[in-house]
Enzyme design. Structure first.
Site, PDB file in Angstrom:
ATOM      1  N   ASP A  88      29.879  26.118  40.739  1.00 39.92           N
ATOM      2  CA  ASP A  88      31.067  25.940  39.898  1.00 39.92           C
ATOM      3  C   ASP A  88      32.281  26.511  40.613  1.00 39.92           C
ATOM      4  O   ASP A  88      32.154  27.305  41.543  1.00 39.92           O
ATOM      5  CB  ASP A  88      30.894  26.603  38.519  1.00 39.92           C
ATOM      6  CG  ASP A  88      30.773  28.117  38.589  1.00 39.92           C
ATOM      7  OD1 ASP A  88      30.095  28.621  39.516  1.00 39.92           O
ATOM      8  OD2 ASP A  88      31.345  28.817  37.726  1.00 39.92           O
ATOM      9  N   GLU A 153      29.267  30.997  37.443  1.00 39.29           N
ATOM     10  CA  GLU A 153      29.655  32.301  37.989  1.00 39.29           C
ATOM     11  C   GLU A 153      31.110  32.612  37.698  1.00 39.29           C
ATOM     12  O   GLU A 153      31.470  33.742  37.416  1.00 39.29           O
ATOM     13  CB  GLU A 153      29.413  32.330  39.504  1.00 39.29           C
ATOM     14  CG  GLU A 153      29.414  33.739  40.101  1.00 39.29           C
ATOM     15  CD  GLU A 153      30.769  34.235  40.552  1.00 39.29           C
ATOM     16  OE1 GLU A 153      30.874  35.402  40.912  1.00 39.29           O
ATOM     17  OE2 GLU A 153      31.759  33.449  40.527  1.00 39.29           O
TER      18      GLU A 153
HETATM   19  N1  BES Z   1      33.399  34.864  45.297  1.00 33.03           N
HETATM   20  C1  BES Z   1      33.989  35.638  44.262  1.00 33.03           C
HETATM   21  C2  BES Z   1      33.846  37.143  44.449  1.00 33.03           C
HETATM   22  C3  BES Z   1      34.739  37.620  45.544  1.00 33.03           C
HETATM   23  C4  BES Z   1      36.092  37.725  45.290  1.00 33.03           C
HETATM   24  C5  BES Z   1      34.270  37.925  46.787  1.00 33.03           C
HETATM   25  C6  BES Z   1      36.948  38.127  46.297  1.00 33.03           C
HETATM   26  C7  BES Z   1      35.120  38.291  47.800  1.00 33.03           C
HETATM   27  C8  BES Z   1      36.462  38.380  47.553  1.00 33.03           C
HETATM   28  C9  BES Z   1      33.360  35.235  42.947  1.00 33.03           C
HETATM   29  O1  BES Z   1      33.118  33.879  42.847  1.00 33.03           O
HETATM   30  C10 BES Z   1      34.319  35.578  41.846  1.00 33.03           C
HETATM   31  O2  BES Z   1      35.451  35.213  41.874  1.00 33.03           O
HETATM   32  N2  BES Z   1      33.826  36.262  40.870  1.00 33.03           N
HETATM   33  C11 BES Z   1      34.558  36.569  39.700  1.00 33.03           C
HETATM   34  C12 BES Z   1      33.544  37.114  38.734  1.00 33.03           C
HETATM   35  C13 BES Z   1      34.032  37.310  37.350  1.00 33.03           C
HETATM   36  C14 BES Z   1      34.443  36.015  36.721  1.00 33.03           C
HETATM   37  C15 BES Z   1      32.962  37.990  36.543  1.00 33.03           C
HETATM   38  C16 BES Z   1      35.647  37.569  39.998  1.00 33.03           C
HETATM   39  O3  BES Z   1      35.466  38.462  40.858  1.00 33.03           O
HETATM   40  O4  BES Z   1      36.710  37.454  39.394  1.00 33.03           O
HETATM   41 ZN    ZN Z   2      32.445  32.985  44.302  1.00 24.99          ZN
END
Ligand code: BES
Ligand code: ZN
Length: 461
Positions: A88, A153
């Site tokens: 997603d 996710e």
């Molecule tokens: N891939 C990201 C996490 C990430 C962000 C890794 C920045 C490295 C750098 C992941 O898909 C993400 O955005 N996760 C969300 C999770 C939340 C919705 C619980 C986030 O971090 O906002």
């Molecule tokens: Zn991600």
């Protein structure tokens, strides 16, 4: 038969064409009108996994978006790797700021531009292609592999969260592998050993039962937008410390040793700042920038809906307003506990002239992994072979909710082997993936699976 690396190199053009197909599907998990597209992306991925030679490929229906599972389990006593990713993507808005449309993937100067290119379709596809290259070259994998790829996710991940405790045997493994993070720069890889957790909440404020003329009622009826401004202003001080009573109580203090490790992280502050376009860095002066970005908790408001936002002036007291905010958490803060602290504090700040409600959207625990385990060494060696550089170990400020659950429910440590770049503009317009790292990522994954099989992996179990 070619070796897997030669095979992968010979097929780079095909891999790119396939990734472009994947990125055309607008699988935005948070938008209900994209539910169908999200299912199409799951099916697309499942088909590619079958073609790669994976077995038991399944699309698992859930309350919301399907999970995609696949495995290859003929490596006998060799370790089992659980590879996780998400198909997603975030919403693409504001659309007018994209130089090419978000779901019409476009290559410019070695970058592939599209929503989800780096986060996370490009990165999860790295491992599908690595497995394919090994299977096509050798007819077998050096280790057992299971894939679990989710479609929620970016919007909380509740379906996978519910699935894991019910399917422990299905997901049983020796180590988890996730590519959903960034490197230091295009040449310098990084292994993330810590992720922040999350507590996402809404604040709703209702004043009068309908919008009112601000001339007739202003000064006599409290304005929910003004109240919201007051409440938000009291959530953090001017230096960035969170003011919610008890917010820091559970924070595991940084040890001297860890502060020393983080101090060695080669953050080019000027380049980092230039990337943001902000006039200067900001935040709690008691901690360094690197610490504040990955190892300290924080709070941010993400959106406010309320009042008149069309062109020109309108003199109105809005009836209701809505704010979205989140707190990034670190070990050992508990999302539910933090939510209750926020709720109690906002209730104390709320005047009786309006009605204020605070709602939890979703929460996730932070995670921290021991980077001395052999699987980490297998990953470090794989990066060194594919990129010619040993990776740095770092803590990431973003969240990947499932990682702490792998630890607590499945007893798995996760190797976070990222291939993104800090300038990938994930969650923003013009998201992109650096294509040389897509191809090197596939090679890194091939080396990692081979290193795991030949290494001293068993010793740490
Ligand atoms: N891939 C990201 C996490 C990430 C962000 C890794 C920045 C490295 C750098 C992941 O898909 C993400 O955005 N996760 C969300 C999770 C939340 C919705 C619980 C986030 O971090 O906002
Ligand atoms: Zn991600």
């Amino acid at each position: 038969m070619p070796d897997p690396i030669a095979y992968a190199r010979a097929h780079q053009a095909d891999y790119l064409a396939e990734l472009i197909d994947f990125l055309r599907i607008p699988s935005i998990s948070t938008q209900p009108e994209r539910t169908e597209d999200t299912a199409v992306a799951a099916q697309w991925l499942a088909d590619k996994m079958k073609q790669a030679g994976l077995e038991n490929v399944e699309i698992i229906a859930t309350q919301r978006h399907p999970l995609v599972y696949a495995d290859w389990l003929h490596a006998g006593d060799a370790p089992t790797v659980l590879i996780y990713g998400h198909y997603d993507v975030q919403p693409a808005e504001p659309l007018e700021l994209w130089d090419s449309p978000p779901f019409e993937p476009t290559v410019r100067d070695d970058f592939l531009y599209a929503r989800g290119a780096s986060d996370d379709k490009g990165q999860v596809y790295v491992h599908v292609k690595a497995v394919e290259a090994i299977l096509q070259s050798n007819g077998r994998l050096p280790v057992n592999v299971k894939f679990i790829v989710e479609g929620e996710e970016e919007s909380g991940g509740e379906s996978l969260e519910a699935f894991i405790p019910q399917n422990k045997a299905k997901l049983a493994a020796d180590v988890a592998l996730v590519s959903d993070t960034a490197m230091v720069n295009a040449q310098q890889p990084a292994i993330v050993y810590g992720l922040r957790g999350m507590c996402y909440a809404y604040i709703d404020i209702v004043g009068p039962k309908r919008d009112l003329h601000s001339g007739s009622f202003g000064g006599g009826i409290n304005n929910p937008l003004n109240v919201l401004g007051h409440i938000i202003a009291k959530l953090k001080d001017e230096d960035g410390r969170v003011l919610i009573p008890g917010f820091y109580d559970a924070v595991r203090p940084l040890t001297e040793q860890e502060r020393n490790i983080l101090a060695q992280f080669p953050l080019d502050e000027a380049a980092w700042l230039a990337e943001t376009g902000a006039p200067e860095p900001w935040g709690d002066p008691d901690y360094t920038l690197v610490e504040r970005l990955g190892a300290r908790p924080t709070l941010d408001v993400h959106g406010i809906i309320g009042g008149y936002t069309g062109p020109g002036a309108k003199t109105v007291l809005p009836s209701k307003v809505h704010a979205k905010l989140s707190m990034r958490l670190v070990p050992d803060q508990e999302p539910d506990e933090i939510f209750h602290l926020l709720k109690a504090y906002v209730a104390k700040l709320a005047p009786p002239s309006v009605k204020v409600t605070v709602t939890l959207e979703h929460g996730a625990l932070a995670s921290i992994t021991d980077f001395n385990i052999p699987a980490m060494q297998a990953a470090a060696k794989a990066y060194a072979t594919a990129f010619g550089e040993e990776p740095f170990f770092m803590r990431e400020g973003g969240s990947i909710p499932v990682v702490s659950q792998f630890q607590s429910e499945l007893g798995l440590e996760t190797v976070l082997m990222g291939f993104g770049l800090p300038g990938d503009q994930i969650h923003a317009p013009n998201e992109r993936f650096y294509l040389p790292n897509f191809y090197r990522g596939i090679e890194t994954s091939i080396h990692f699976l081979q290193n795991l099989a030949s290494g001293s992996f068993e010793e740490w179990q």
